[in-house]
Design a protein around this motif. Structure first.
Motif, PDB file in Angstrom:
ATOM      1  N   LEU A  79       0.841  -1.184   0.000  1.00 40.01           N
ATOM      2  CA  LEU A  79       0.000   0.000   0.000  1.00 40.01           C
ATOM      3  C   LEU A  79       0.880   1.239   0.000  1.00 40.01           C
ATOM      4  N   TYR A  80       0.704   2.072  -1.004  1.00 36.59           N
ATOM      5  CA  TYR A  80       1.435   3.332  -1.127  1.00 36.59           C
ATOM      6  C   TYR A  80       0.492   4.442  -0.659  1.00 36.59           C
ATOM      7  N   ALA A  81       0.842   5.109   0.433  1.00 32.32           N
ATOM      8  CA  ALA A  81      -0.083   6.080   1.015  1.00 32.32           C
ATOM      9  C   ALA A  81       0.682   7.030   1.923  1.00 32.32           C
ATOM     10  N   TYR A  82      -0.034   8.003   2.473  1.00 30.83           N
ATOM     11  CA  TYR A  82       0.557   8.868   3.487  1.00 30.83           C
ATOM     12  C   TYR A  82      -0.383   8.900   4.701  1.00 30.83           C
ATOM     13  N   PRO A  83       0.155   9.156   5.881  1.00 32.85           N
ATOM     14  CA  PRO A  83      -0.675   9.165   7.091  1.00 32.85           C
ATOM     15  C   PRO A  83      -1.796  10.191   6.988  1.00 32.85           C
ATOM     16  N   TYR A  84      -2.944   9.829   7.513  1.00 26.76           N
ATOM     17  CA  TYR A  84      -4.113  10.703   7.619  1.00 26.76           C
ATOM     18  C   TYR A  84      -4.865  10.898   6.304  1.00 26.76           C
ATOM     19  N   SER A  85      -4.434  10.247   5.239  1.00 29.21           N
ATOM     20  CA  SER A  85      -5.254  10.264   4.025  1.00 29.21           C
ATOM     21  C   SER A  85      -6.542   9.506   4.314  1.00 29.21           C
ATOM     22  N   PRO A  86      -7.704  10.144   4.194  1.00 27.37           N
ATOM     23  CA  PRO A  86      -8.949   9.447   4.542  1.00 27.37           C
ATOM     24  C   PRO A  86      -9.218   8.224   3.677  1.00 27.37           C
ATOM     25  N   TYR A  87      -8.891   8.296   2.387  1.00 24.22           N
ATOM     26  CA  TYR A  87      -9.122   7.138   1.523  1.00 24.22           C
ATOM     27  C   TYR A  87      -8.139   6.012   1.833  1.00 24.22           C
ATOM     28  N   ALA A  88      -6.916   6.375   2.211  1.00 22.54           N
ATOM     29  CA  ALA A  88      -5.960   5.336   2.615  1.00 22.54           C
ATOM     30  C   ALA A  88      -6.418   4.665   3.906  1.00 22.54           C
ATOM     31  N   LEU A  89      -6.956   5.454   4.833  1.00 19.97           N
ATOM     32  CA  LEU A  89      -7.473   4.883   6.074  1.00 19.97           C
ATOM     33  C   LEU A  89      -8.613   3.916   5.785  1.00 19.97           C
ATOM     34  N   LYS A  90      -9.448   4.255   4.814  1.00 22.71           N
ATOM     35  CA  LYS A  90     -10.538   3.366   4.407  1.00 22.71           C
ATOM     36  C   LYS A  90      -9.996   2.007   3.973  1.00 22.71           C
ATOM     37  N   VAL A  91      -8.971   2.012   3.129  1.00 19.08           N
ATOM     38  CA  VAL A  91      -8.391   0.760   2.643  1.00 19.08           C
ATOM     39  C   VAL A  91      -7.701   0.011   3.778  1.00 19.08           C
ATOM     40  N   GLU A  92      -6.971   0.724   4.633  1.00 16.78           N
ATOM     41  CA  GLU A  92      -6.313   0.069   5.764  1.00 16.78           C
ATOM     42  C   GLU A  92      -7.330  -0.580   6.694  1.00 16.78           C
ATOM     43  N   GLN A  93      -8.463   0.073   6.881  1.00 19.23           N
ATOM     44  CA  GLN A  93      -9.509  -0.502   7.717  1.00 19.23           C
ATOM     45  C   GLN A  93     -10.049  -1.788   7.099  1.00 19.23           C
ATOM     46  N   ALA A  94     -10.246  -1.790   5.782  1.00 28.21           N
ATOM     47  CA  ALA A  94     -10.732  -2.998   5.099  1.00 28.21           C
ATOM     48  C   ALA A  94      -9.719  -4.128   5.209  1.00 28.21           C
ATOM     49  N   LEU A  95      -8.433  -3.803   5.068  1.00 28.77           N
ATOM     50  CA  LEU A  95      -7.394  -4.824   5.195  1.00 28.77           C
ATOM     51  C   LEU A  95      -7.390  -5.406   6.608  1.00 28.77           C
ATOM     52  N   SER A  96      -7.534  -4.556   7.603  1.00 26.96           N
ATOM     53  CA  SER A  96      -7.537  -5.033   8.992  1.00 26.96           C
ATOM     54  C   SER A  96      -8.748  -5.923   9.263  1.00 26.96           C
ATOM     55  N   LEU A  97      -9.920  -5.486   8.829  1.00 29.55           N
ATOM     56  CA  LEU A  97     -11.147  -6.221   9.115  1.00 29.55           C
ATOM     57  C   LEU A  97     -11.207  -7.564   8.397  1.00 29.55           C
ATOM     58  N   THR A  98     -10.440  -7.707   7.321  1.00 29.26           N
ATOM     59  CA  THR A  98     -10.402  -8.988   6.605  1.00 29.26           C
ATOM     60  C   THR A  98      -9.187  -9.821   6.994  1.00 29.26           C
ATOM     61  N   GLY A  99      -8.356  -9.299   7.907  1.00 23.33           N
ATOM     62  CA  GLY A  99      -7.206 -10.068   8.373  1.00 23.33           C
ATOM     63  C   GLY A  99      -6.091 -10.197   7.361  1.00 23.33           C
ATOM     64  N   VAL A 100      -5.968  -9.216   6.473  1.00 24.59           N
ATOM     65  CA  VAL A 100      -4.942  -9.270   5.424  1.00 24.59           C
ATOM     66  C   VAL A 100      -3.723  -8.461   5.849  1.00 24.59           C
ATOM     67  N   SER A 101      -2.579  -9.116   5.983  1.00 28.16           N
ATOM     68  CA  SER A 101      -1.332  -8.417   6.273  1.00 28.16           C
ATOM     69  C   SER A 101      -0.829  -7.717   5.020  1.00 28.16           C
ATOM     70  N   TYR A 102      -0.092  -6.625   5.208  1.00 28.31           N
ATOM     71  CA  TYR A 102       0.335  -5.859   4.041  1.00 28.31           C
ATOM     72  C   TYR A 102       1.613  -5.092   4.334  1.00 28.31           C
ATOM     73  N   ILE A 103       2.208  -4.591   3.269  1.00 28.21           N
ATOM     74  CA  ILE A 103       3.407  -3.768   3.348  1.00 28.21           C
ATOM     75  C   ILE A 103       2.997  -2.321   3.092  1.00 28.21           C
ATOM     76  N   TYR A 104       3.519  -1.407   3.897  1.00 33.97           N
ATOM     77  CA  TYR A 104       3.160   0.001   3.792  1.00 33.97           C
ATOM     78  C   TYR A 104       4.376   0.796   3.321  1.00 33.97           C
ATOM     79  N   CYS A 105       4.212   1.519   2.221  1.00 31.11           N
ATOM     80  CA  CYS A 105       5.292   2.350   1.674  1.00 31.11           C
ATOM     81  C   CYS A 105       4.805   3.800   1.676  1.00 31.11           C
ATOM     82  N   GLU A 106       5.324   4.585   2.606  1.00 33.53           N
ATOM     83  CA  GLU A 106       4.820   5.949   2.780  1.00 33.53           C
ATOM     84  C   GLU A 106       5.209   6.846   1.606  1.00 33.53           C
ATOM     85  N   GLN A 107       4.267   7.702   1.211  1.00 34.12           N
ATOM     86  CA  GLN A 107       4.446   8.617   0.102  1.00 34.12           C
ATOM     87  C   GLN A 107       4.262  10.062   0.565  1.00 34.12           C
TER      88      GLN A 107
END
Length: 298
Positions: free
Chosen positions: A25-53
Motif C-alpha cells: 500500500l502506497y499512502a501517506y498518514p491521515y489520508s482518509p481514503y488510505a485509512l478506508k483501505v487500511e480498515q478494510a485490510l484489517s477487518l479482513t485479516g490481510v497483512s500488508y506492506i506500507y510504503c509511505e508517500q
C-alpha cells in the motif's frame, strides 16, 4: 499504467513463495481514503506492506512504477497496480480475503453496499472536505494548499468557503439523519444487522474522519444529536483496532521495494477485463483512453 513487476525475497510477513501475494500500500498518514483501505485490510485479516508517500506531488516512487495518477492510496499486488480505493477493496475481496469475511451477504445487499460507497465518496466526502478547519496545521502549509488548489481548480481556504460553512453543515446533518433516523433507528449494531460488513467500511471511514478526526461537526453532529450514529462509529473504530492487532504491517521504503522487485512470473492470479460490445462510449479494444476524475479534481 500496469507494470510487469512483482516482489521477490524475504519479508517478515510471510514465506518467500508467498511474497507475491502480499499487497503493498502506497499512502501517506491521515489520508482518509488510505485509512478506508487500511480498515478494510484489517477487518479482513490481510497483512500488508506500507510504503509511505509524500502528501503532495510529485511522488517519484509512483512515477517510477509508471503511475501518473495523483490520488492516494495506490496498491500493488504482484505485477498488478490498483489506483482506486473501491477497486482496491474489491480486490481484497476477490484476491486476498480468506476465512472471516466482511463480504458475506446476498446479491441485493451487495448492490446496496456499492450504492453506499458511491454516496460516501461522491456526496459525503466533498461536504467533509469543505469543513476542513482552517486551524489545522496542514491548512497553513503553502505547499499543501497550492497542490490541492491545482488539483481542484480553486483555493481550499477562502472567504466564500467560510461563508458556506453553515450551509455545508446543514447539508451534512441531513445525511447523518439518514443514519440516525433510518439505518440505525432500530438499534442494530451494524448497517446490515448483527454482523459488520463492507457496507460499514464504505460509510464509516468518512463519517469518523469528519466527526472525530477533523472535529468539524460539534453541536450539529455529535453524541447529543446523533447518539446511535456516534456509538456505531466508536464501535466500528474499536473493531478495526481489534482486528489490526492481529495483522502484520511492515513499513518499508521504496528503495526496499525496488530491491525485492523482479519481472513477474507467469501464473499470477490475474483476471482480464472483458470488453463490453454494447458500451455506449463505443470503445474498442486497443483504443487509447485517458483517465480523469469526475468529482473533485481536474
Amino acid at each position: 499504467a500496469v507494470t510487469s513487476m512483482g516482489l521477490s525475497g524475504h519479508t517478515s510477513i510471510g514465506k518467500e513463495d508467498e511474497v507475491l501475494h502480499v499487497p503493498i500500500l502506497y499512502a501517506y498518514p491521515y489520508s482518509p481514503y488510505a485509512l478506508k483501505v487500511e480498515q478494510a485490510l484489517s477487518l479482513t485479516g490481510v497483512s500488508y506492506i506500507y510504503c509511505e508517500q509524500p502528501m503532495t506531488m510529485p511522488r517519484p516512487d509512483l512515477a517510477d512504477l509508471g503511475v501518473l495518477y495523483r490520488r492516494i492510496p495506490v496498491m500493488s499486488l504482484g505485477k498488478d497496480i490498483y489506483v482506486d480505493s473501491s477497486l482496491i477493496i474489491h480486490t481484497i475481496e476477490t484476491r486476498l480475503c480468506k476465512g472471516k469475511s466482511i463480504f458475506h451477504f446476498g446479491a441485493a445487499d451487495k448492490a446496496v453496499a456499492i450504492m453506499l460507497d458511491q454516496w460516501a465518496s461522491f456526496t459525503l466526502f466533498p461536504l467533509c472536505v469543505s469543513l476542513l478547519p482552517p486551524s489545522l496545521p496542514v491548512m497553513k502549509d503553502p505547499l499543501f494548499l497550492k497542490d490541492r488548489a491545482d488539483f481542484i481548480g480553486r483555493p481550499m481556504v477562502s472567504e466564500a468557503t467560510e461563508r458556506r460553512r453553515p450551509h455545508t453543515l446543514a447539508q451534512l446533518r441531513v445525511h447523518f439523519d439518514l443514519l440516525e433516523k433510518g439505518w440505525l433507528s432500530d438499534g442494530r449494531p451494524w448497517l446490515f444487522g448483527n454482523t459488520i460488513s463492507v457496507a460499514d467500511v464504505n460509510v464509516a471511514w468518512v463519517c469518523y474522519w469528519v466527526v472525530f478526526q477533523l472535529r468539524a461537526t460539534k453541536g450539529v453532529v455529535d453524541e447529543k444529536t446523533h447518539p446511535r450514529t456516534l456509538a456505531w462509529l466508536k464501535r466500528y473504530q474499536a473493531e478495526v483496532k481489534r482486528c489490526k492487532e492481529q495483522v502484520k504491517v511492515q513499513q518499508i521504503t521504496y528503495s526496499d521495494v525496488k530491491a525485492r522487485m523482479m519481472p513477474a512470473k507467469g501464473g499470477d492470479a490475474y483476471v482480464p477485463v472483458h470488453h463490453d460490445p454494447s458500451d455506449p462510449l463505443r470503445l474498442e479494444v486497443g483504443i487509447p483512453v485517458e483517465v480523469v476524475p469526475t468529482d473533485t479534481g481536474r
